[in-house]
Design an enzyme around this catalytic site. Structure first.
Site, PDB file in Angstrom:
ATOM      1  CG  PHE A  55       0.330   4.217   4.786  1.00  0.00           C
ATOM      2  CD1 PHE A  55       0.651   5.287   3.773  1.00  0.00           C
ATOM      3  CD2 PHE A  55       1.369   3.816   5.587  1.00  0.00           C
ATOM      4  CE1 PHE A  55       1.855   6.115   3.962  1.00  0.00           C
ATOM      5  CE2 PHE A  55       2.581   4.752   5.629  1.00  0.00           C
ATOM      6  CZ  PHE A  55       2.696   6.073   4.716  1.00  0.00           C
ATOM      7  CE  LYS A  94      -3.296  -5.477   9.224  1.00  0.00           C
ATOM      8  NZ  LYS A  94      -3.288  -3.937   9.413  1.00  0.00           N
ATOM      9  CD  GLU A 115      -3.929  -0.116  11.090  1.00  0.00           C
ATOM     10  OE1 GLU A 115      -3.084   0.126  11.941  1.00  0.00           O
ATOM     11  OE2 GLU A 115      -3.572  -0.765  10.143  1.00  0.00           O
ATOM     12  NE  ARG A 116      -1.969   4.959  10.146  1.00  0.00           N
ATOM     13  CZ  ARG A 116      -1.873   5.427  11.438  1.00  0.00           C
ATOM     14  NH1 ARG A 116      -3.059   5.851  11.881  1.00  0.00           N
ATOM     15  NH2 ARG A 116      -0.933   5.111  12.390  1.00  0.00           N
ATOM     16  CB  SER A 160       8.787   0.223   9.270  1.00  0.00           C
ATOM     17  OG  SER A 160       8.061  -0.260  10.331  1.00  0.00           O
ATOM     18  CB  CYS A 211       9.960   0.900   0.179  1.00  0.00           C
ATOM     19  SG  CYS A 211       9.371  -0.235  -1.073  1.00  0.00           S
ATOM     20  CD  GLU A 213      11.813   4.022   4.999  1.00  0.00           C
ATOM     21  OE1 GLU A 213      11.867   3.841   3.920  1.00  0.00           O
ATOM     22  OE2 GLU A 213      11.396   3.329   5.934  1.00  0.00           O
TER      23      GLU A 213
END
Length: 513
Positions: A163, A187, A190-191, A240, A295, A397
């Site tokens: 996202f 893909k 979805e957020r 993640s 990240c 994190e």
């Protein structure tokens, strides 16, 4: 799979209230399952996302597989021309793309524009396909024998993207995969899928044949289908570490090539001789930009000596007084909300835990007041001092606008704690000492290193990736490693014997003496 409900000639992504799938050039709505898409600046749902069924994902794979033979045999220069046009369309539609990023991610316009530019740079690199895909040739490796290698596409490949960079990270993947001759299934998160789907439509407008790029919106059902279908040859992932490890192990178990980029805990060493004003200016942007949802965000400052630590905290506190958190629509804001209500609560819980464990909350960003946007998912810039390595807030994190300060006595101690952490994505050192900087860059066990550069993100013609549990797989993302990941080498050895010579049968390993 359901019927086609509209195509791009009928509606653009900016007009849709339900975000579906792009398969074989057409917009598809399954209609079986959906979930809301929130505007994190307001906390309100303004769209829905259609979650792809197994049948819909399989239809996307079928489309990509059908498009592969013709695209594989398309000359690299023609593939590159599509990317040149795509780059032009990205630049022409920059404002609209950044608006879509802001609506669903919450990223301020100047930050969204930086993300888009980084994505465009990867498209520019992909435009060099004719040069990047040139093989190697050796003449007369033996008597009248020539040998050469060439780089061939894999087939249907897929990318699963996060996202936090709905435009840049997809551009790490599909432009290079496509110019290498593969077909691609994307893909996105979805957020915030709208910006990703919009740029996919732009690539079609640039002349990409139908089926070469398909976009699937969904959840774990879609992901697992992509990971287990035998027609998919390779998987790229950014997210993640727990999910990266799952993606990598599942893809490998199903015989697929995989690169899975995971989480990070990026440290900055502040040496006693550092230009502290410069270090603070750099740290403010690196820690709090994009609400810390990067990240490569710097989340830990390791001060060498209490003098450096005291000065760092003092100057950071002053610098953070002017930080502005607020909605994406106001370009005067420094950063916006975090992605969801649940993530806002998670970040706040990490701050709570640090305080409970004995750390000092110097600047508290919990529950900031954003007038007119009280329901938004906001966390203000937070500075925490006296953190220790056994604290949960240090080990995990956080992925929010939180900078923690650890104090050590020596550079060696600072490097040791960085090396001991499970993540090894990015790090940097602030110093005027060239010898210290060289030693640090040579010996630190981290994949991307900055010297007085807090966000050492490689440019598009290098490659991006960390070490340890920040990367699962051998090849990094984009750049030269991207070419290697999306192709397989084939070596051909050839001889055309003279008709005047008689060939003798040989049973020994052929050699050249």
């Amino acid at each position: 799979m359901s019927e086609v409900v509209m195509d791009k000639s009928q509606a653009t992504i900016t007009e849709l209230t339900t975000i579906g799938q792009l398969i074989d050039g057409e917009m598809i709505i399954d209609g079986e399952r959906s979930q809301p898409i929130f505007n994190p600046s307001t906390g309100k749902s303004e769209k829905n996302i259609d979650l792809a069924s197994v049948a819909t994902v399989e239809a996307a794979i079928t489309s990509a597989q059908a498009a592969f033979p013709a695209w594989r045999n398309t000359a690299p220069i023609k593939r590159a021309r599509v990317m040149f046009k795509f780059k032009e369309l990205l630049e022409q539609n920059a404002e609209k793309i950044c608006e879509l990023i802001g609506q669903e991610h919450g990223k301020i316009s100047h930050d969204a524009m930086g993300e888009l530019q980084r994505g465009i740079e990867n498209v520019e690199y992909a435009c060099g396909a004719p040069e990047l895909l040139k093989g190697e040739f050796s003449k007369n490796v033996g008597p009248s024998i020539d040998s050469w290698s060439e780089f061939q596409p894999l087939g249907v490949v897929t990318g699963i993207t996060p996202f936090n960079f709905p435009v840049m990270v997809p551009c790490w993947m599909f432009p290079m995969a496509i110019v290498c001759g593969n077909t691609f299934i994307l893909k996105p998160s979805e957020r915030d899928p709208s910006a990703t789907l919009f740029i996919a439509q732009l690539l079609q407008d640039a002349g990409l044949p139908k089926g070469v790029l398909n976009v699937i919106n969904g959840d774990k059902t879609a992901v697992n289908t992509l990971l287990t279908d035998k027609r998919v040859q390779a998987v790229s992932f950014v997210g993640s570490t727990p999910i990266a490890e799952y993606i990598y192990s599942t893809a490998a178990a199903n015989g697929k090539r995989c690169q899975a980029l995971g989480g990070a805990k990026n440290h900055a060493i502040i040496m006693p001789d550092a230009d502290m004003d410069n270090a603070v200016n750099q740290l403010v942007g690196a820690a709090f930009g994009s609400s810390g949802e990067r990240c490569m965000a710097l989340s830990v400052a390791v001060a060498v000596g209490d003098t450096a630590g005291d000065l760092l905290v003092e100057k950071m506190t002053i610098a953070m007084q002017d930080l502005k958190v607020g909605p994406y629509s106001n370009p005067k804001n420094d950063f916006g909300p975090v992605i969801t209500k649940a993530h806002q609560e998670k970040v706040n819980a990490y701050i709570d835990s640090a305080e409970k464990d004995g750390a000092t909350i110097v600047v508290d960003g919990r529950n900031p007041e954003v007038v007119g946007y009280e329901d938004g998912f906001y966390v203000g810039g937070t500075l925490i001092d006296n953190v220790t390595t056994d604290m949960l807030s240090y080990r995990d994190e956080i992925f929010g606008p939180v900078l923690q300060v650890i104090r050590v006595n020596t550079m060696q101690e600072a490097m040791a704690l960085i090396d001991a952490h499970e993540y090894g994505n990015g790090t940097c050192i602030f110093t005027r000492d060239g010898e210290a900087a060289r030693y640090f860059s040579d010996h630190i066990q981290v994949g991307m290193v900055g010297i007085n550069v807090p966000l050492p993100v490689p440019v598009a013609y290098h490659s991006f990736g960390g070490w340890k549990r920040s990367l699962f797989g051998d090849l990094h993302a984009y750049g030269p490693d991207g070419v290697r990941f999306y192709t397989k080498r084939k070596t051909i050895t050839q001889r055309w014997p003279s008709t005047s010579l008689r060939e003798n049968v040989e049973f020994a390993m052929p050699t050249l003496k």
